[in-house]
Design a protein around this motif. Sequence first.
Motif, PDB file in Angstrom:
ATOM      1  N   GLY A  91       0.815  -1.213   0.000  1.00 37.11           N
ATOM      2  CA  GLY A  91       0.000   0.000   0.000  1.00 37.11           C
ATOM      3  C   GLY A  91       0.848   1.262   0.000  1.00 37.11           C
ATOM      4  N   ILE A  92       2.039   1.195   0.618  1.00 37.46           N
ATOM      5  CA  ILE A  92       2.961   2.335   0.590  1.00 37.46           C
ATOM      6  C   ILE A  92       3.452   2.569  -0.836  1.00 37.46           C
ATOM      7  N   ASP A  93       3.820   1.480  -1.523  1.00 28.07           N
ATOM      8  CA  ASP A  93       4.265   1.604  -2.916  1.00 28.07           C
ATOM      9  C   ASP A  93       3.149   2.180  -3.787  1.00 28.07           C
ATOM     10  N   LEU A  94       1.925   1.713  -3.551  1.00 29.25           N
ATOM     11  CA  LEU A  94       0.772   2.220  -4.298  1.00 29.25           C
ATOM     12  C   LEU A  94       0.592   3.715  -4.035  1.00 29.25           C
ATOM     13  N   ALA A  95       0.651   4.124  -2.757  1.00 29.77           N
ATOM     14  CA  ALA A  95       0.461   5.534  -2.413  1.00 29.77           C
ATOM     15  C   ALA A  95       1.530   6.415  -3.056  1.00 29.77           C
ATOM     16  N   LEU A  96       2.773   5.944  -3.065  1.00 27.59           N
ATOM     17  CA  LEU A  96       3.846   6.725  -3.690  1.00 27.59           C
ATOM     18  C   LEU A  96       3.633   6.842  -5.194  1.00 27.59           C
ATOM     19  N   SER A  97       3.087   5.808  -5.821  1.00 27.38           N
ATOM     20  CA  SER A  97       2.781   5.886  -7.248  1.00 27.38           C
ATOM     21  C   SER A  97       1.665   6.883  -7.520  1.00 27.38           C
ATOM     22  N   LEU A  98       0.676   6.943  -6.614  1.00 27.32           N
ATOM     23  CA  LEU A  98      -0.386   7.940  -6.744  1.00 27.32           C
ATOM     24  C   LEU A  98       0.182   9.353  -6.630  1.00 27.32           C
ATOM     25  N   ILE A  99       1.099   9.560  -5.678  1.00 28.85           N
ATOM     26  CA  ILE A  99       1.736  10.870  -5.523  1.00 28.85           C
ATOM     27  C   ILE A  99       2.511  11.233  -6.785  1.00 28.85           C
ATOM     28  N   GLU A 100       3.242  10.241  -7.316  1.00 25.98           N
ATOM     29  CA  GLU A 100       4.016  10.499  -8.533  1.00 25.98           C
ATOM     30  C   GLU A 100       3.094  10.857  -9.694  1.00 25.98           C
ATOM     31  N   ARG A 101       1.977  10.137  -9.810  1.00 27.98           N
ATOM     32  CA  ARG A 101       1.045  10.420 -10.901  1.00 27.98           C
ATOM     33  C   ARG A 101       0.446  11.822 -10.773  1.00 27.98           C
ATOM     34  N   ASP A 102       0.081  12.220  -9.554  1.00 28.30           N
ATOM     35  CA  ASP A 102      -0.624  13.489  -9.347  1.00 28.30           C
ATOM     36  C   ASP A 102       0.306  14.685  -9.197  1.00 28.30           C
ATOM     37  N   LEU A 103       1.478  14.463  -8.565  1.00 22.23           N
ATOM     38  CA  LEU A 103       2.343  15.598  -8.214  1.00 22.23           C
ATOM     39  C   LEU A 103       3.743  15.527  -8.820  1.00 22.23           C
ATOM     40  N   GLY A 104       4.082  14.388  -9.452  1.00 18.62           N
ATOM     41  CA  GLY A 104       5.393  14.274 -10.081  1.00 18.62           C
ATOM     42  C   GLY A 104       6.380  13.459  -9.265  1.00 18.62           C
ATOM     43  N   SER A 105       7.468  13.040  -9.926  1.00 24.15           N
ATOM     44  CA  SER A 105       8.430  12.137  -9.304  1.00 24.15           C
ATOM     45  C   SER A 105       9.207  12.792  -8.163  1.00 24.15           C
ATOM     46  N   ASP A 106       9.450  14.116  -8.246  1.00 25.49           N
ATOM     47  CA  ASP A 106      10.182  14.798  -7.162  1.00 25.49           C
ATOM     48  C   ASP A 106       9.409  14.731  -5.851  1.00 25.49           C
ATOM     49  N   LYS A 107       8.093  14.962  -5.920  1.00 19.64           N
ATOM     50  CA  LYS A 107       7.264  14.901  -4.715  1.00 19.64           C
ATOM     51  C   LYS A 107       7.171  13.471  -4.173  1.00 19.64           C
ATOM     52  N   ALA A 108       7.142  12.497  -5.088  1.00 23.73           N
ATOM     53  CA  ALA A 108       7.103  11.100  -4.654  1.00 23.73           C
ATOM     54  C   ALA A 108       8.385  10.740  -3.913  1.00 23.73           C
ATOM     55  N   ARG A 109       9.537  11.177  -4.446  1.00 29.56           N
ATOM     56  CA  ARG A 109      10.811  10.914  -3.768  1.00 29.56           C
ATOM     57  C   ARG A 109      10.869  11.617  -2.408  1.00 29.56           C
ATOM     58  N   GLU A 110      10.348  12.847  -2.343  1.00 34.25           N
ATOM     59  CA  GLU A 110      10.326  13.588  -1.082  1.00 34.25           C
ATOM     60  C   GLU A 110       9.471  12.863  -0.041  1.00 34.25           C
ATOM     61  N   ALA A 111       8.310  12.378  -0.476  1.00 33.06           N
ATOM     62  CA  ALA A 111       7.441  11.627   0.442  1.00 33.06           C
ATOM     63  C   ALA A 111       8.124  10.351   0.918  1.00 33.06           C
ATOM     64  N   ALA A 112       8.821   9.668   0.010  1.00 32.24           N
ATOM     65  CA  ALA A 112       9.532   8.443   0.384  1.00 32.24           C
ATOM     66  C   ALA A 112      10.622   8.734   1.407  1.00 32.24           C
ATOM     67  N   ARG A 113      11.356   9.827   1.188  1.00 33.90           N
ATOM     68  CA  ARG A 113      12.403  10.203   2.149  1.00 33.90           C
ATOM     69  C   ARG A 113      11.803  10.493   3.519  1.00 33.90           C
ATOM     70  N   ASN A 114      10.668  11.193   3.544  1.00 34.52           N
ATOM     71  CA  ASN A 114      10.023  11.532   4.819  1.00 34.52           C
ATOM     72  C   ASN A 114       9.597  10.285   5.585  1.00 34.52           C
TER      73      ASN A 114
END
Length: 203
Positions: free
Chosen positions: A47-70
Amino acid sequence: MLDGRRSTTHWMFGDELKRRFPKTRVEIDRIFVQDGPIWTSAGMTAGIDLALSLIERDLGSDKAREAARNMVIHHRRAGGQSQHSALLTLDAKSDRVQDALQYARRNLSKPLSVEKLAQAACLGPRQFSRVFRLETGMSPAKAVENLRLESARFMLEQGRLPVETIARINGFRDRERMRRSFLRTYGQTAQSIRNASQPLVSI
């Protein structure tokens, strides 16, 4: 909601999902699946991987990486990645066989003969083959093939390298050998697995 759509769930409950919802196409060896507006995942960490993919789709890969780091997530898995690991499936008991498996995983591009693996395990070839089969239930050659397939499949799903390069890196020598191995194990070609892992594009 799932009628006529692709879906996934944890591998333990795949048969039950198919039985209860026969109109959905269950892809049981996927971490998560997107089909139109519907997303399904295989379990808690998936579910974490899914959520990060949703972030990447909606906000871009930079935001997805930032969320993953957090969240202190060091690696986001692609949805098409298998729920199973070849090393976990092998489940070797002794340190010597585990050492041989780790050596194989680090050297997939090189020829991995029984003699080489036995040397890594500090055993003679005949003794190593016997102990290896006893602990893992398969031959060293089959185990090496499984490790190569897992590594190649992950690279295909990432979509960054040409198929020919992936075949060479993982010790298949050429694209055709890898294609035959994928067909034998997964019932799909390497190219079809790559195509299935690509994100859907809205036009």
